[in-house]
Design an enzyme around this catalytic site. Structure first.
Site, short mmCIF file in Angstrom:
data_model
loop_
_atom_site.label_atom_id
_atom_site.label_comp_id
_atom_site.label_asym_id
_atom_site.label_seq_id
_atom_site.Cartn_x
_atom_site.Cartn_y
_atom_site.Cartn_z
N LYS A 43 -12.77 24.87 -41.25
CA LYS A 43 -13.05 23.86 -40.23
C LYS A 43 -11.72 23.20 -39.88
O LYS A 43 -10.96 22.85 -40.78
CB LYS A 43 -14.02 22.84 -40.85
N ASP A 137 -26.38 11.46 -43.65
CA ASP A 137 -26.58 12.19 -42.40
C ASP A 137 -27.32 13.50 -42.63
O ASP A 137 -26.92 14.56 -42.11
CB ASP A 137 -25.23 12.41 -41.71
N1 LIG Z 1 -19.24 26.40 -44.15
C1 LIG Z 1 -19.75 26.90 -43.04
N2 LIG Z 1 -20.18 28.18 -43.02
C2 LIG Z 1 -20.70 28.69 -41.88
N3 LIG Z 1 -20.86 28.00 -40.74
C3 LIG Z 1 -20.44 26.73 -40.71
C4 LIG Z 1 -19.86 26.13 -41.85
N4 LIG Z 1 -19.56 24.83 -41.54
C5 LIG Z 1 -19.93 24.66 -40.26
N5 LIG Z 1 -20.47 25.78 -39.76
C6 LIG Z 1 -21.00 25.99 -38.42
O1 LIG Z 1 -20.21 25.27 -37.50
C7 LIG Z 1 -20.97 24.28 -36.82
C8 LIG Z 1 -20.11 23.07 -36.60
O2 LIG Z 1 -19.78 22.52 -37.84
P1 LIG Z 1 -19.18 21.09 -37.96
O3 LIG Z 1 -19.30 20.64 -39.36
O4 LIG Z 1 -17.84 21.02 -37.31
O5 LIG Z 1 -20.11 20.39 -36.95
P2 LIG Z 1 -21.07 19.21 -37.06
O6 LIG Z 1 -21.87 19.28 -38.32
O7 LIG Z 1 -21.82 19.19 -35.79
O8 LIG Z 1 -20.01 18.10 -37.18
P3 LIG Z 1 -19.95 16.73 -36.51
O9 LIG Z 1 -21.12 15.98 -37.06
O10 LIG Z 1 -18.61 16.25 -36.94
O11 LIG Z 1 -20.06 16.97 -35.03
C9 LIG Z 1 -22.17 24.02 -37.71
O12 LIG Z 1 -23.28 23.57 -36.99
C10 LIG Z 1 -22.40 25.39 -38.32
O13 LIG Z 1 -23.20 26.17 -37.48
#
Ligand SMILES: Nc1ncnc2c1ncn2[C@@H]1O[C@H](COP(=O)(O)OP(=O)(O)OP(=O)(O)O)[C@@H](O)[C@H]1O
Length: 452
Positions: A43, A137
């Site tokens: 990330k 969250d």
């Molecule tokens: N460890 C992981 N393995 C696989 N896919 C992941 C992983 N972490 C995140 N993702 C994918 O990437 C997407 C975006 O992740 P990220 O954590 O940046 O977003 P988020 O949870 O929407 O964050 P924020 O709340 O900061 O907007 C997730 O919804 C998921 O589909």
């Protein structure tokens, strides 16, 4: 002797494979660590975007928190580092997609499926509580599935670690999943809230998984005072849901935090989950009923195209870009452009350090025990040929001593490679118990205690 400069973990240690996710600040891609070949999710968030939106503190805190946590149902952090452009977090790769993706694709989760997810995430919440962490969250977007369908909690951006006996009081979370006491705290009706808020959110997620709708109609724009009334209305449970399943949800969606399920033990006491073996849950030995499809990546395929075509600073061109930038600014130190508070983390190094510490403290304990025994024995009258009763009292003492493996096999070898001396735990054999106690030797060079 050559002095080798230890290279800290950095972007060049990974090969970028493809983009798989996008959050409000950052992006996620699959990477492969070049030396081990292990796949991870990386990330990365643009430092300037973070700064301009006042989100830098949250990212720094998230990394600090994640570096202290480890659990089978969390998305664990393995590395963190930064360069002049971005902050990076390298985590477990979960290829089964997030729960939101599957709900949007109209996957129908059975009661059995939801119950297992509640147990798995309940186990993660129980662990977080031992670490005094509230996630704040929990929602389908932050629950990722692995290839077998086991659930993993991610996104600790607004998580907080409570001081002992204190309460949290900021209004943090995503409205439809937030517990009543969080709103009441914002309305100054209660002093604060604690771990049960996560169990409420888990109840909302469980309801949503089963019905694809939420138990309460709340939106991000619903005013605070109205939210309180909504949360006090009774929840509609479809008649075809089992009594045991409804009972579990009612106990999670209990308005009073004190009466709400908020531990694994309380989960286990519900009629639905009483037969569940939580040790098997922890070991991931219970197979989820829903297995994410394997024939395609469970994410939006447009993300990869977007990264290749639209992105102005694509990740796969970073190396060239930074090299150009660095040569243009030859006189300035790139280190000064970094965020000081953002920690460089390497879980492998941390695990190695802990293993060494454990080995050292085990060794210290054994040595102290051996020295104590040696003093006791030196006070006892020396007998050339012990009677069998003495042999049995002395032998365990003699064998309680952990003997340096190398010294017992080859006394000369002990002078080599003293750093890696290993101790073997020898349980007295019946024959050894009958043996005459021989003069003992503490064979580690850090102590010269030799009694002959
Ligand atoms: N460890 C992981 N393995 C696989 N896919 C992941 C992983 N972490 C995140 N993702 C994918 O990437 C997407 C975006 O992740 P990220 O954590 O940046 O977003 P988020 O949870 O929407 O964050 P924020 O709340 O900061 O907007 C997730 O919804 C998921 O589909």
């Amino acid at each position: 002797m050559t002095t080798q400069k230890k290279i800290k973990i950095n972007f060049d240690h990974f090969q970028i494979l493809r983009a798989i996710g996008k959050g409000s600040f950052g992006k996620v891609c699959i990477v492969q660590k070049r030396d081990s070949g292990i796949l991870y999710a990386m990330k990365y968030v643009s430092r300037s975007v973070c700064e301009s939106r006042g989100a830098l503190g949250g990212v720094i805190k998230e990394v600090e928190l994640l570096s202290s946590l480890e659990h089978p149902f969390l998305v664990n952090l393995w590395f963190s580092f930064q360069d002049e452009e971005d902050l990076f977090m390298v985590c477990d790769l979960l290829t089964g997609g997030d729960l939101r993706y599957h709900l949007q694709n109209r996957v129908e989760f059975s009661e059995q499926s939801v119950a297992l997810l509640v147990c798995e995430l309940g186990s993660a919440l129980e662990y977080l509580q031992t670490q005094r962490v509230i996630h704040r969250d929990i929602k389908p977007d932050n629950i990722l599935l692995d290839d077998a369908g086991h659930a993993h909690l991610t996104d600790f951006n607004i998580a907080t670690r409570l001081q002992k006996d204190s309460l949290a009081c900021s209004m943090s979370g995503t409205k439809p999943y937030m517990a009543p006491e969080v709103f009441m705290c914002a309305l100054e009706e209660v002093a604060g809230y604690s771990y049960p808020v996560d169990w409420w959110s888990l109840g909302v997620v469980a309801y949503e998984m089963r019905s694809n709708t939420r138990p309460f109609v709340l939106h991000s724009h619903t005013p605070l005072v109205e939210i309180k009334n909504v949360l006090n209305t009774s929840v509609h449970y479809p008649h075809y849901w089992s009594h045991e399943f409804i009972d579990l949800l009612q106990k999670l969606l209990c308005v009073h935090p004190g009466a709400r399920i908020s531990s694994q033990q309380e989960l286990h006491q519900t009629p639905l989950l009483r037969p569940t073996d939580f040790q098997l849950v922890l070991e991931k030995s219970i197979k989820p009923a829903f297995k994410p499809p394997e024939d395609h990546l469970n994410c939006d395929p447009c993300l990869e195209l977007e990264e290749m075509i639209v992105e102005t600073r694509p990740l796969h061109k970073k190396k060239k870009r930074l090299a150009k930038q660095r040569s243009a600014q030859r006189d300035s130190d790139p280190e000064t452009a970094l965020v000081k508070e953002f920690i460089v983390y390497n879980r492998f190094k941390e695990l190695k350090r802990k293993a060494m510490e454990k080995k050292e403290s085990d060794w210290q304990r054994e040595l102290e025990l051996a020295m104590a025994n040696s003093i006791v024995n030196s006070l006892a009258p020396i007998q050339e040929k012990p009677t069998s009763s003495l042999a049995t009292t002395v032998a365990p003492t003699a064998t309680a001593l952990n003997i340096c493996a190398r010294c017992t096999s080859s006394p000369t070898a002990q002078t080599k490679d003293s750093d890696s001396i290993e101790f073997i735990d020898r349980t007295p054999s019946p024959q050894a118990a009958q043996m005459t106690p021989t003069p003992r030797r503490f064979c580690c060079k850090t102590t010269s205690t030799v009694r002959e």
